[in-house]
Design an enzyme around this catalytic site. Structure first.
Site, PDB file in Angstrom:
ATOM      1  CB  THR A 277      -0.926   0.024   1.223  1.00  0.00           C
ATOM      2  OG1 THR A 277      -1.779  -1.124   1.185  1.00  0.00           O
ATOM      3  CG2 THR A 277      -1.792   1.273   1.221  1.00  0.00           C
ATOM      4  CG  PHE A 279       0.105   4.818   3.575  1.00  0.00           C
ATOM      5  CD1 PHE A 279      -1.042   4.949   4.342  1.00  0.00           C
ATOM      6  CD2 PHE A 279       0.624   3.549   3.360  1.00  0.00           C
ATOM      7  CE1 PHE A 279      -1.666   3.824   4.882  1.00  0.00           C
ATOM      8  CE2 PHE A 279       0.009   2.428   3.891  1.00  0.00           C
ATOM      9  CZ  PHE A 279      -1.143   2.565   4.650  1.00  0.00           C
TER      10      PHE A 279
END
Length: 390
Positions: A277, A279
């Protein structure tokens, strides 16, 4: 007011004009409402936000509220929640950097202290080591917390290698006046957590966020476990520990197991090992871009309808050998449909990331070229690339 001073200094990164998008008008006196209740088991704080959009003038008015329910005693292990008395005072006068992160919530989890062990918390700590991680229930709340000086920074997800883009955060980047000052990539490694003494063959069900359950589909099917979706991975781990469940496990991080005193009965259970992921690190002020390291720049723009218009927009980068790393289209909400030549078309915003610093003349020339025919153009940030996973 200090906030307006900071914003005026930051306007040099906002370029271009828009015939389609009206500027946001936010109420500086938005209410903070506190109410107290005391149910025994379901004790939590709800940091809620609601956004009222679109009056007859196309302006936006935002209202934010805090609802407090039976605050439990202080815990040294868990971060403090946002409080209303911090609205008028700076937050980083000699203290640790306060970093907002978003976390979903279900009824058993006290958000006053957040849910420790969440992947978003790990991302915040990777971005800002030794920070004070501050949980927020909604993405909107995290944006507002930075703008109102409740926290110094926010670290929020923007895309996942398996699940794709977080569309809500793309929309919020445009709605708010924050700047991208960095990025951090976090490898997601799911574990199966249970109470001590519980064996793998004794499990009947598993709790976690729907996306985490989907990412472990093959493993959970092989184990024959019934899936139960909740709003958060770390919250699922906390519920398993709180209820002392012996027939259920949680899909969460190894960090959550340590925090809540659970045992790891299986690790790395995700179906795809390349589960990462990305960010974004957000701040009130932009950083000064440099050329001493690899930089990335994020922009958003809109175009007129017509043949080859998007090709022309992308060509401004290709002609200068600038590599695009991400492109995302989102509906232009103020005018989602556009009439042209007797036909109606969907109207879009285009979010683009490219590998170049705004300190580079070639990047500046590319955006000047794009501005010649874009109906709207804004630089969201120019920031160092996270190379820790390359």
């Amino acid at each position: 007011m200090a906030v307006h001073t900071v914003r005026s200094l930051a306007t040099h990164l906002h370029t271009g004009t828009s015939r389609n998008i009206s500027p946001s008008h936010r109420n500086p006196n938005a209410a903070i409402r506190l109410s107290y209740r005391s149910p025994k088991l379901r004790r939590f704080i709800s940091v809620s936000s609601s956004l009222r959009e679109g009056n007859e003038h196309g302006k936006e008015n935002s209202v934010r509220a805090l609802e407090v329910k039976n605050i439990p005693e202080e815990s040294p292990l868990l971060p403090k929640a946002l409080s209303s008395n911090q609205l008028a005072e700076p937050v980083s006068n000699g203290s640790r950097v306060r970093v907002a992160y978003q976390i979903n919530l279900f009824v058993y989890v006290p958000l006053k202290y957040g849910v420790r062990g969440a992947y978003s918390e790990s991302a915040a700590e990777k971005a800002y080591p030794n920070c004070e991680a501050v949980p927020c229930e909604e993405f909107d709340t995290a944006f507002e917390a930075v703008e109102r000086w409740l926290v110094d920074r926010a670290v929020l997800p923007i895309e996942n290698s398996l699940g794709g883009s977080i569309h809500r955060n793309y929309d919020l980047l445009l709605r708010h006046n924050l700047h991208i000052v960095g990025e951090v990539k976090l490898a997601v490694r799911h574990c199966l957590l249970a109470n001590h003494g519980v064996k793998l063959d004794g499990l009947r069900r598993v709790l976690s966020h729907p996306q985490a359950l989907a990412q472990c589909e093959n493993t959970l099917t092989r184990l024959g476990l019934v899936r139960e979706a909740v709003d958060d991975t770390a919250g699922a781990a906390k519920l398993i520990a709180l209820e002392g469940l012996s027939d259920a496990a949680a899909v969460a991080s190894a960090k959550a197991a340590k925090i809540y005193g659970l045992s790891v009965v299986a690790e790395d259970i995700q179906d795809d090992s390349d589960n990462v992921t990305r960010f974004l690190m957000l701040a009130r002020e932009p950083i000064i871009p440099g050329t001493n390291k690899l930089f990335k720049t994020s922009i958003v723009f809109s175009l007129e309808e017509g043949p080859g218009v998007l090709f022309k927009a992308l060509a401004v980068f290709a002609l200068r050998q600038i590599n695009l790393t991400k492109m995302e289209s989102r509906p232009l909400r103020k005018t989602p449909m556009r009439a042209s030549g007797g036909l109606k078309y969907f109207d879009y915003l285009f979010y683009v990331d490219f590998e170049a610093s705004m300190a580079d003349e070639v990047a500046q020339n590319a955006l000047r070229h794009l501005e010649e025919f874009a109906t709207f153009l804004r630089v969201l940030g120019s920031y160092p690339v996270d190379t820790t996973m390359l």
